[in-house]
Design a protein around this motif. Structure first.
Motif, short mmCIF file in Angstrom:
data_model
loop_
_atom_site.label_atom_id
_atom_site.label_comp_id
_atom_site.label_asym_id
_atom_site.label_seq_id
_atom_site.Cartn_x
_atom_site.Cartn_y
_atom_site.Cartn_z
N GLY B 82 50.70 43.44 45.62
CA GLY B 82 50.93 42.77 46.90
C GLY B 82 50.12 41.49 47.03
N GLU B 83 49.48 41.33 48.19
CA GLU B 83 48.71 40.11 48.46
C GLU B 83 47.21 40.38 48.30
OE1 GLU B 83 49.94 37.12 49.11
OE2 GLU B 83 51.62 37.22 50.53
N VAL B 84 46.86 41.16 47.27
CA VAL B 84 45.45 41.55 47.12
C VAL B 84 44.55 40.34 46.89
CG1 VAL B 84 45.43 42.02 44.62
CG2 VAL B 84 43.95 43.35 46.14
N ASN B 85 45.11 39.25 46.36
CA ASN B 85 44.30 38.04 46.18
C ASN B 85 43.85 37.48 47.54
OD1 ASN B 85 44.50 38.14 43.39
ND2 ASN B 85 46.38 36.92 43.35
N LEU B 88 40.84 39.46 48.59
CA LEU B 88 39.66 38.99 47.86
C LEU B 88 39.06 37.75 48.54
CD1 LEU B 88 37.76 39.12 45.40
CD2 LEU B 88 39.42 37.72 44.17
N GLU B 89 39.94 36.81 48.95
CA GLU B 89 39.46 35.61 49.64
C GLU B 89 38.74 35.98 50.93
OE1 GLU B 89 39.35 32.59 48.33
OE2 GLU B 89 40.19 33.63 46.59
N MET B 90 39.27 36.96 51.66
CA MET B 90 38.62 37.39 52.90
C MET B 90 37.26 38.01 52.62
SD MET B 90 41.46 38.90 55.47
CE MET B 90 41.86 40.24 54.41
N LEU B 91 37.19 38.84 51.57
CA LEU B 91 35.91 39.46 51.22
C LEU B 91 34.88 38.40 50.85
CD1 LEU B 91 37.20 42.50 49.13
CD2 LEU B 91 36.03 42.60 51.33
N LYS B 92 35.35 37.34 50.16
CA LYS B 92 34.43 36.26 49.78
C LYS B 92 33.92 35.54 51.02
CE LYS B 92 36.12 35.10 45.15
NZ LYS B 92 37.10 34.22 44.46
N SER B 93 34.81 35.33 52.01
CA SER B 93 34.35 34.61 53.22
C SER B 93 33.41 35.50 54.03
CB SER B 93 35.53 34.09 54.04
OG SER B 93 36.23 35.13 54.65
N PRO B 163 50.06 37.00 39.42
CA PRO B 163 48.90 37.31 38.59
C PRO B 163 47.68 37.59 39.46
CG PRO B 163 50.02 35.35 37.76
CD PRO B 163 50.63 35.68 39.09
N LEU B 164 46.90 38.58 39.08
CA LEU B 164 45.68 38.90 39.82
C LEU B 164 44.61 37.85 39.55
CD1 LEU B 164 45.13 42.72 39.23
CD2 LEU B 164 45.62 41.59 41.39
N SER B 165 43.73 37.67 40.54
CA SER B 165 42.59 36.77 40.36
C SER B 165 41.75 37.24 39.16
CB SER B 165 41.74 36.81 41.62
OG SER B 165 40.43 36.37 41.36
N ASP B 166 41.13 36.26 38.47
CA ASP B 166 40.26 36.59 37.33
C ASP B 166 39.10 37.49 37.74
OD1 ASP B 166 41.80 35.00 35.80
OD2 ASP B 166 40.48 33.24 35.91
N PHE B 167 38.81 37.51 39.05
CA PHE B 167 37.71 38.34 39.55
C PHE B 167 37.90 39.80 39.13
CE2 PHE B 167 36.11 41.26 42.78
CZ PHE B 167 34.79 40.85 42.90
N TYR B 168 39.17 40.25 39.10
CA TYR B 168 39.43 41.65 38.77
C TYR B 168 39.56 41.81 37.25
CZ TYR B 168 40.56 42.09 43.72
OH TYR B 168 40.50 42.08 45.08
N PRO B 169 38.75 42.70 36.68
CA PRO B 169 38.90 42.92 35.25
C PRO B 169 40.23 43.63 34.99
CG PRO B 169 37.27 44.44 36.17
CD PRO B 169 37.75 43.57 37.31
N SER B 170 41.02 43.15 34.07
CA SER B 170 42.32 43.79 33.85
C SER B 170 42.37 44.58 32.54
CB SER B 170 43.44 42.77 33.91
OG SER B 170 43.24 41.80 32.92
#
Lengths: 82, 242
Positions: B82-85, B88-93, B163-170
């Motif tokens: 989904g929109e998990v990226n 992640l942006e919200m968690l960063k803020s 594609p998932l953000s690089d933050f997440y190990p795949s």
């Protein structure tokens, strides 16, 4: 103040095709007027708190009246800051 | 389990690809354009357009090419991440001590794109949003074929992932395709279109998660292959052109 608020609304709510001149200070902000929704109201409340340090408390205030138009919103912020 | 159905129509969007001919050509080179955003269909009200993320635009573009504006269908959306990226942006803020945007939050949930779609297209039919996890695209077919058995004449399946953000190990999982992709499939039990058979398979497969399986399915549609088998370590499924 009203024009500054209009610019804040445009920037905060990503209203790319709308300019300050397009927003009527007396027109309803929600539903019929600009067509904004409840998520926009929350987003705008957050932006107003950041910019003017004025908190609009949905529990205590008559939010419908405050958010009725740019004019009523500007009056409320002005009064809260004085 | 074996089910016969008809693929009435399909449409897919990825950067550089927006019609069947584009996908025919893609079959040979399998590369994507860089950084292109899908066009927003004309049916989407102006005030909602600002809410569409690049992934939502891909979904709307793919689905719009498969539906009639005067007839809304039950829809099965399926997205692994989904929109998990956005989350992640919200968690960063939040980490920076900033307040979370209510709009960003509302658009980060797994069914956000389905919600926007139902508003934009005034769709009052049944809508399901699946997070298929490891199982790829098959759960969406199972759900849609179930709806057809319950006497809906047509169902729209919309498969999408970015594609998932690089933050997440795949690694060691095969999670990511090279680009955003959305595939819309209109299915029914009878009528004109491509007749297909769907059944489970005992094959042990390693085809990756949904993002990769969407591309395998598009390739199956534009190629001469008669059978596609997909699985990801657990269950495997087959699609046959009849």
């Amino acid at each position: 103040m009203e024009n500054e608020l209009k610019q804040l609304i445009i920037d905060t709510l990503d209203l790319e095709d709308i300019s300050v001149a397009d927003i009527d200070s007396q027109a309803p902000l929600f539903n019929d007027g600009l067509g904004l929704d409840s998520i926009d109201a929350l987003e705008l409340g957050l932006a107003i708190r950041k910019k003017y340090n004025v908190k609009i408390d949905a529990e205590k205030e008559d939010v419908v009246k405050i958010f009725a138009s740019v004019s009523t919103l500007a009056d409320y912020i002005q009064a809260a800051r004085d | 389990m074996t089910v016969d159905f008809v693929l009435r129509d399909w449409n897919a969007w990825a950067p550089g690809m927006s019609c069947h001919e584009d996908w025919q050509k893609w079959r040979d080179h399998q590369t994507f354009a860089q950084e292109e955003k899908a066009a927003i269909p004309a049916a989407v009200p102006k005030i909602l357009q600002r809410r569409l993320s690049p992934l939502a635009r891909a979904v709307f573009n793919a689905a719009d090419g498969c539906i009639d504006s005067d007839k809304s269908l039950p829809i099965v959306f399926s997205s692994a991440h989904g929109e998990v990226n956005k989350s992640l942006e919200m968690l960063k803020s939040m980490q920076k001590g900033e307040e979370v945007s209510p709009t960003a939050f509302s658009l980060s949930v797994h069914n956000a794109i389905a919600g926007l779609f139902s508003i934009a297209y005034d769709c009052h039919q049944e809508i399901t949003v699946i997070a298929p996890g490891q199982d790829g695209i098959a759960p969406a077919f199972i759900e849609a074929l179930g709806l057809l058995q319950e006497h809906h004449s047509e169902v729209l399946i919309v498969l999408y992932d970015e594609p998932l953000s690089d933050f997440y190990p795949s690694l060691p999982f095969a999670l990511n395709a090279p680009a955003i992709c959305a595939l819309a499939l209109k299915v029914s039990l009878t009528g004109n279109g491509l007749p297909l058979q769907f059944n489970n398979s005992s094959a042990h497969r390693d085809d990756g998660e949904q993002a990769l399986q969407i591309l395998s399915f598009i390739k199956f549609l534009v190629a001469d292959d008669n059978t596609l088998v997909l699985g990801n370590h657990r269950h495997s499924w087959e699609w046959h052109k009849k």
